[in-house]
Design an enzyme around this catalytic site. Structure first.
Site, mmCIF file in Angstrom:
data_model
loop_
_atom_site.group_PDB
_atom_site.id
_atom_site.type_symbol
_atom_site.label_atom_id
_atom_site.label_comp_id
_atom_site.label_asym_id
_atom_site.label_seq_id
_atom_site.Cartn_x
_atom_site.Cartn_y
_atom_site.Cartn_z
ATOM 1 N N TRP A 127 8.805 6.735 10.296
ATOM 2 C CA TRP A 127 7.579 6.016 10.651
ATOM 3 C C TRP A 127 7.300 6.248 12.135
ATOM 4 C CZ3 TRP A 127 7.448 0.431 12.536
ATOM 5 C CH2 TRP A 127 6.132 -0.056 12.589
ATOM 6 N N LYS A 243 3.698 -6.186 3.319
ATOM 7 C CA LYS A 243 3.276 -5.489 2.115
ATOM 8 C C LYS A 243 3.548 -6.304 0.860
ATOM 9 C CE LYS A 243 3.081 -2.031 5.129
ATOM 10 N NZ LYS A 243 3.360 -2.195 6.573
#
Length: 394
Positions: A127, A243
């Site tokens: 990431w 999420k």
């Protein structure tokens, strides 16, 4: 003095979002930004979150500060959700943070306090904010091989070879599940071998788990991190609720520090509290409070888990549809890896030039390394992506 500030590089994903907004075409597909979307393109508020918010509105009596580590109901609930019974609770220090990003930043701070000479090892690729934060902090960083561009699978042999150079006191950053940006995950036997290597080297594992429940299910997605904490004497775990609870803007995350001995936990807890105090004082509470309410209530938890499972299986269906459509168009099974990957992301193996061509010719927006957000698709746009990929020669 402020006139001497230098312009900072723009975030590529945010730039992509702006380009998408400015594109006047009616038919265009946003596969860049990393948020879950329904087939209608909406990032929903989950049912259990809405219900918990209504309940909270009725009973909340103050907006005063929480403790420096946040609400114990939240940190305890997240510890149980992520770690299960893999490690005794009295060996885990935990603190709420502003999202999973805040947990990652606090973990790097904690590691540097424990070892000023620490080097953090990150997967190639990882990431982008992992490396951005480390560079901003001035923490030395090294990469280990992770993704094989030819097979679109984990290069485990390369990974283990590179990690032979890890030094005692280094931190090795692992993705708990649903690897971002590739979607290619370590198997449990591979996690076991990594744990053995890190123990031999005297290195500290750090697991970033931001998508628990989006891959193979809540418990299956946590199997790797649970093996790490139960087999390594110490570990850091950064978890996000953005999420799997759909509370992106509420910034709810947690950092857990697993100690070798419970007698050391109070010192670790005090250090986590101290780092919170220095960086942002008290952590945000609204999202964390909703999560703790859901995890503590059987009915809310069951509804949350059911909706999360629908989201997970919906993404798997899209993966299978895309792999099948590409199989039909190309007469080849070389894109079968898309159905094998897990989570929101996959890397398609397109070049930067091909990514640009798909955007310019077909209105398909993805990150330059060909990472796509599978949740940005629906059954009608999957064929558009497949045709665009074939047209540009991916």
């Amino acid at each position: 003095m402020l006139n001497d500030l230098k312009a900072q590089p723009k975030d590529k994903i945010l730039m992509l979002m702006e380009m998408f907004k400015e594109d006047p075409r009616e038919v265009k597909v946003d596969l860049g930004v990393g948020v879950y979307k329904t087939p209608e393109g909406v990032t929903p508020i989950m049912r259990a979150i809405k219900t918990a918010e209504k309940q909270l509105w009725e009973v909340e009596t103050t907006k005063s500060y929480t403790g420096l580590a946040g609400d114990p109901g939240f940190t305890g609930g997240m510890r149980d959700l992520v770690l299960g019974d893999a490690v005794p609770a009295d060996r885990v220090a935990a603190a709420a943070t502003p999202g999973g990003t805040g947990a990652v930043r606090q973990a790097f701070d904690l590691a540097r306090m424990a070892n000023p000479d620490v080097t953090v090892w990150v997967s190639q690729p990882t990431w982008p904010n992992h490396t951005s934060i480390l560079k901003h902090m001035g923490v030395p960083m090294r990469e280990y091989r992770y993704f094989d561009d030819a097979t679109c699978a984990v290069d485990f042999d390369g990974m283990m070879s590179d990690l032979q150079d890890v030094a005692k006191g280094d931190v090795v950053l692992l993705h708990g599940c649903c690897h971002n940006p590739t979607g290619a995950n370590l198997t449990l036997p591979e996690f076991q071998r990594v744990a053995e290597l890190l123990n031999d080297k005297g290195a500290l594992p750090m697991v970033d788990i931001a998508y628990q429940g989006f891959g193979d299910g809540l418990d299956a997605d946590a199997a790797g991190v649970r093996h790490i904490v139960s087999n390594c004497p110490e570990a850091l775990v950064a978890a996000s609720c953005s999420k799997n609870f759909g509370i992106y803007r509420e910034r709810a995350g947690v950092l857990m520090a697993v100690q070798e001995d419970a007698s050391k936990t109070p010192v670790a807890q005090g250090t986590l509290n101290h780092i919170n105090r220095q960086n942002f004082s008290f952590p945000p509470d609204h999202g964390a409070r909703l999560v703790s309410m859901i995890l503590a209530d059987d009915a809310l938890r069951a509804d949350w888990m059911a909706e999360l499972e629908d989201m997970r299986t919906g993404m798997l269906t899209l993966r299978e549809q895309l792999a099948e459509e590409l199989r039909r168009l190309t007469g080849s099974d070389r894109f079968g890896f898309i159905a094998q990957h897990r989570g929101m992301f996959s890397r398609l193996g397109a070049t930067t030039a091909q990514v640009d061509e798909m955007r310019e010719k077909h209105g398909i927006y993805m990150v330059g390394d060909s990472r796509i957000n599978v949740a940005g698709l629906n059954k009608d746009t999957v064929p558009l992506l497949a045709r665009a990929m074939v047209d540009v020669g991916v």
